[in-house]
Design an enzyme around this catalytic site. Structure first.
Site, PDB file in Angstrom:
ATOM      1  N   GLN A 102      -0.449   7.157  53.269  1.00 25.12           N
ATOM      2  CA  GLN A 102      -1.571   7.531  54.143  1.00 25.12           C
ATOM      3  C   GLN A 102      -2.423   6.318  54.502  1.00 25.12           C
ATOM      4  O   GLN A 102      -3.041   6.278  55.563  1.00 25.12           O
ATOM      5  CB  GLN A 102      -2.441   8.600  53.480  1.00 25.12           C
ATOM      6  CG  GLN A 102      -1.877   9.994  53.620  1.00 25.12           C
ATOM      7  CD  GLN A 102      -2.830  11.073  53.151  1.00 25.12           C
ATOM      8  OE1 GLN A 102      -3.982  10.816  52.836  1.00 25.12           O
ATOM      9  NE2 GLN A 102      -2.351  12.297  53.094  1.00 25.12           N
ATOM     10  N   PHE A 284      -3.868  20.676  56.352  1.00 24.82           N
ATOM     11  CA  PHE A 284      -3.495  19.435  55.666  1.00 24.82           C
ATOM     12  C   PHE A 284      -3.253  18.310  56.674  1.00 24.82           C
ATOM     13  O   PHE A 284      -3.559  17.157  56.426  1.00 24.82           O
ATOM     14  CB  PHE A 284      -2.241  19.649  54.821  1.00 24.82           C
ATOM     15  CG  PHE A 284      -2.320  20.866  53.949  1.00 24.82           C
ATOM     16  CD1 PHE A 284      -3.114  20.871  52.808  1.00 24.82           C
ATOM     17  CD2 PHE A 284      -1.632  22.023  54.276  1.00 24.82           C
ATOM     18  CE1 PHE A 284      -3.216  21.991  52.018  1.00 24.82           C
ATOM     19  CE2 PHE A 284      -1.725  23.157  53.490  1.00 24.82           C
ATOM     20  CZ  PHE A 284      -2.518  23.146  52.359  1.00 24.82           C
ATOM     21  N   LEU A 285      -2.684  18.673  57.821  1.00 19.31           N
ATOM     22  CA  LEU A 285      -2.339  17.680  58.840  1.00 19.31           C
ATOM     23  C   LEU A 285      -3.570  17.175  59.593  1.00 19.31           C
ATOM     24  O   LEU A 285      -3.611  16.016  60.021  1.00 19.31           O
ATOM     25  CB  LEU A 285      -1.329  18.277  59.826  1.00 19.31           C
ATOM     26  CG  LEU A 285      -0.797  17.356  60.924  1.00 19.31           C
ATOM     27  CD1 LEU A 285      -0.052  16.168  60.325  1.00 19.31           C
ATOM     28  CD2 LEU A 285       0.122  18.135  61.868  1.00 19.31           C
ATOM     29  N   GLY A 286      -4.571  18.046  59.739  1.00 21.55           N
ATOM     30  CA  GLY A 286      -5.739  17.703  60.550  1.00 21.55           C
ATOM     31  C   GLY A 286      -6.347  16.360  60.198  1.00 21.55           C
ATOM     32  O   GLY A 286      -6.508  15.484  61.058  1.00 21.55           O
ATOM     33  N   ASP A 287      -6.685  16.164  58.910  1.00 26.61           N
ATOM     34  CA  ASP A 287      -7.356  14.909  58.551  1.00 26.61           C
ATOM     35  C   ASP A 287      -6.409  13.719  58.635  1.00 26.61           C
ATOM     36  O   ASP A 287      -6.826  12.603  58.934  1.00 26.61           O
ATOM     37  CB  ASP A 287      -8.006  15.006  57.163  1.00 26.61           C
ATOM     38  CG  ASP A 287      -7.002  15.115  56.033  1.00 26.61           C
ATOM     39  OD1 ASP A 287      -6.554  14.072  55.547  1.00 26.61           O
ATOM     40  OD2 ASP A 287      -6.681  16.250  55.628  1.00 26.61           O
ATOM     41  N   GLN A 288      -5.098  13.950  58.421  1.00 22.88           N
ATOM     42  CA  GLN A 288      -4.127  12.854  58.526  1.00 22.88           C
ATOM     43  C   GLN A 288      -4.022  12.325  59.960  1.00 22.88           C
ATOM     44  O   GLN A 288      -3.738  11.146  60.177  1.00 22.88           O
ATOM     45  CB  GLN A 288      -2.746  13.313  58.063  1.00 22.88           C
ATOM     46  CG  GLN A 288      -2.654  13.645  56.586  1.00 22.88           C
ATOM     47  CD  GLN A 288      -1.247  14.103  56.202  1.00 22.88           C
ATOM     48  OE1 GLN A 288      -0.256  13.555  56.658  1.00 22.88           O
ATOM     49  NE2 GLN A 288      -1.166  15.121  55.366  1.00 22.88           N
ATOM     50  N   HIS A 308     -12.273  16.819  54.013  1.00 23.68           N
ATOM     51  CA  HIS A 308     -11.467  15.616  54.236  1.00 23.68           C
ATOM     52  C   HIS A 308     -11.477  15.227  55.717  1.00 23.68           C
ATOM     53  O   HIS A 308     -11.600  14.051  56.061  1.00 23.68           O
ATOM     54  CB  HIS A 308     -10.018  15.845  53.780  1.00 23.68           C
ATOM     55  CG  HIS A 308      -9.796  15.606  52.326  1.00 23.68           C
ATOM     56  ND1 HIS A 308      -9.887  16.600  51.395  1.00 23.68           N
ATOM     57  CD2 HIS A 308      -9.484  14.477  51.640  1.00 23.68           C
ATOM     58  CE1 HIS A 308      -9.641  16.103  50.187  1.00 23.68           C
ATOM     59  NE2 HIS A 308      -9.397  14.814  50.308  1.00 23.68           N
TER      60      HIS A 308
END
Length: 340
Positions: A102, A284-288, A308
């Site tokens: 990440q 989970f994908l949003g902040d990534q 996050h």
């Protein structure tokens, strides 16, 4: 160049602030000072797992670093001249491979390069490597970024020993991502694995997930079952819904005394929960995606605004100015758009 100063206790206040701050320092060439690192945690300061991401980015960018030791609550990072390199990250414990990635992926997107990371591929409190491969990279490819991740060996808590290799091509054509609501699900995919455990563990996890998903949706379900050897035992499953927009995911880890069927159902239930709002991006994908959206533009609807995500937006804006608009409350579905 003036130094960016980041309060490490802001918002979520964890290792993510470090990962995003140092990655953006490499991308922008701006030095960064992070203070109050994990100030509100029971064991404040840098932990061993944070060091790996910082040192990988130091190597990638030829940076000078002050305060990079376990327990330090202040870090200064002065990026040098970044160039494509082969980065080796030997995590001797079950420290998370995906949390290192990440930090590494956004920076490497602007430089290119390859990596080899040992450690934990499927461990608590971090995304499983299969999620990164099949959900995160799928979204980044839509944005024009080409990256590959290959799992050579699994690593579980407490022994680790996993091995992941890959490469990132320089991100030359940045495509804005517009991912709002999905209209239909084309299929469910997944990987159920069992390491140093009987084959039936992977099969039972997969079967339970299939049965649960098929209760709600009549679409093809393809869950691959993998049995492997490594330093220690472990199991897990990642499932995803391939929609007309992106993929949304759910996952679960096995542990001693937890039936394989419960593991499979847990992953399926997590995915089903993500699908209820019809948002194209799971929580989970949003902040990534935030650091990538900052440079490509676009608008996404997320199944849940998380701390996050809000924290990552704040960190990015310390470097790039006010470029995001976040609509919605933490814990609820919402939208993130690039306006700058």
């Amino acid at each position: 160049m003036s130094m960016i100063v980041i309060d490490g206790s802001y918002g979520e206040g964890g290792g993510q602030i470090l990962r995003t701050s140092v990655a953006l320092s490499v991308i922008t060439g701006k030095p960064v000072r992070i203070y109050n690192i994990r100030a509100n945690r029971p064991n404040p300061g840098l932990r061993p797992q944070h060091m790996h991401g910082i040192l990988a980015l130091k190597e990638l960018s030829g940076a000078k670093v002050k305060g990079a030791q376990v327990g330090s609550t202040v870090l200064e990072f002065y990026p040098g001249r970044a160039r494509p390199r082969h980065i080796r990250v030997p995590i001797k414990t079950a420290g998370s491979v995906t949390l290192v990635l990440q930090a590494l992926l956004p920076a490497m997107a602007f430089i290119g390069g390859s990596f080899e990371i040992t450690g934990g591929t499927d461990v608590p409190w971090s995304p499983p490597v299969d999620y990164l491969r099949h959900v995160t990279l799928f979204a980044l490819e839509k944005m024009g970024l080409r990256a590959e991740i290959e799992i050579k060996r699994r690593g579980h808590y407490p022994k680790g020993g996993g091995l992941v290799v890959g490469r990132v091509e320089p991100w030359e054509e940045r495509k804005p991502l517009v991912a709002l609501e999905w209209r239909h699900i084309e299929l469910f995919g997944g990987i159920s694995h069992a390491t140093n455990l009987p084959e039936h563990v992977a099969s039972r996890q997969a079967k339970a997930a299939r049965e649960r998903l098929s209760e709600f949706y009549d679409v093809p379900i393809n869950i691959y079952e993998e049995v492997s050897r490594s330093l220690g035992p472990g199991s897990g499953i990642v499932v995803w819904a391939e929609t007309d927009v992106l993929r949304l995911g759910g996952d679960a880890l096995g542990k001693r005394g937890k039936p394989a069927e419960a593991v499979g159902r847990e992953a399926a239930d997590e995915l089903l929960e993500q699908l209820t709002s019809r948002a194209a991006v799971d929580r989970f994908l949003g902040d990534q995606l935030v650091p990538f959206l900052a440079f490509a533009g676009g608008e996404i609807k997320v199944a849940e605004i998380t701390n996050h995500l809000v924290t990552n937006v704040w960190v990015v804006e310390q470097f790039l100015g006010k470029i995001f608009e976040v609509e919605g409350e933490v814990g609820e579905p919402g939208r993130v758009r690039v306006v700058g």
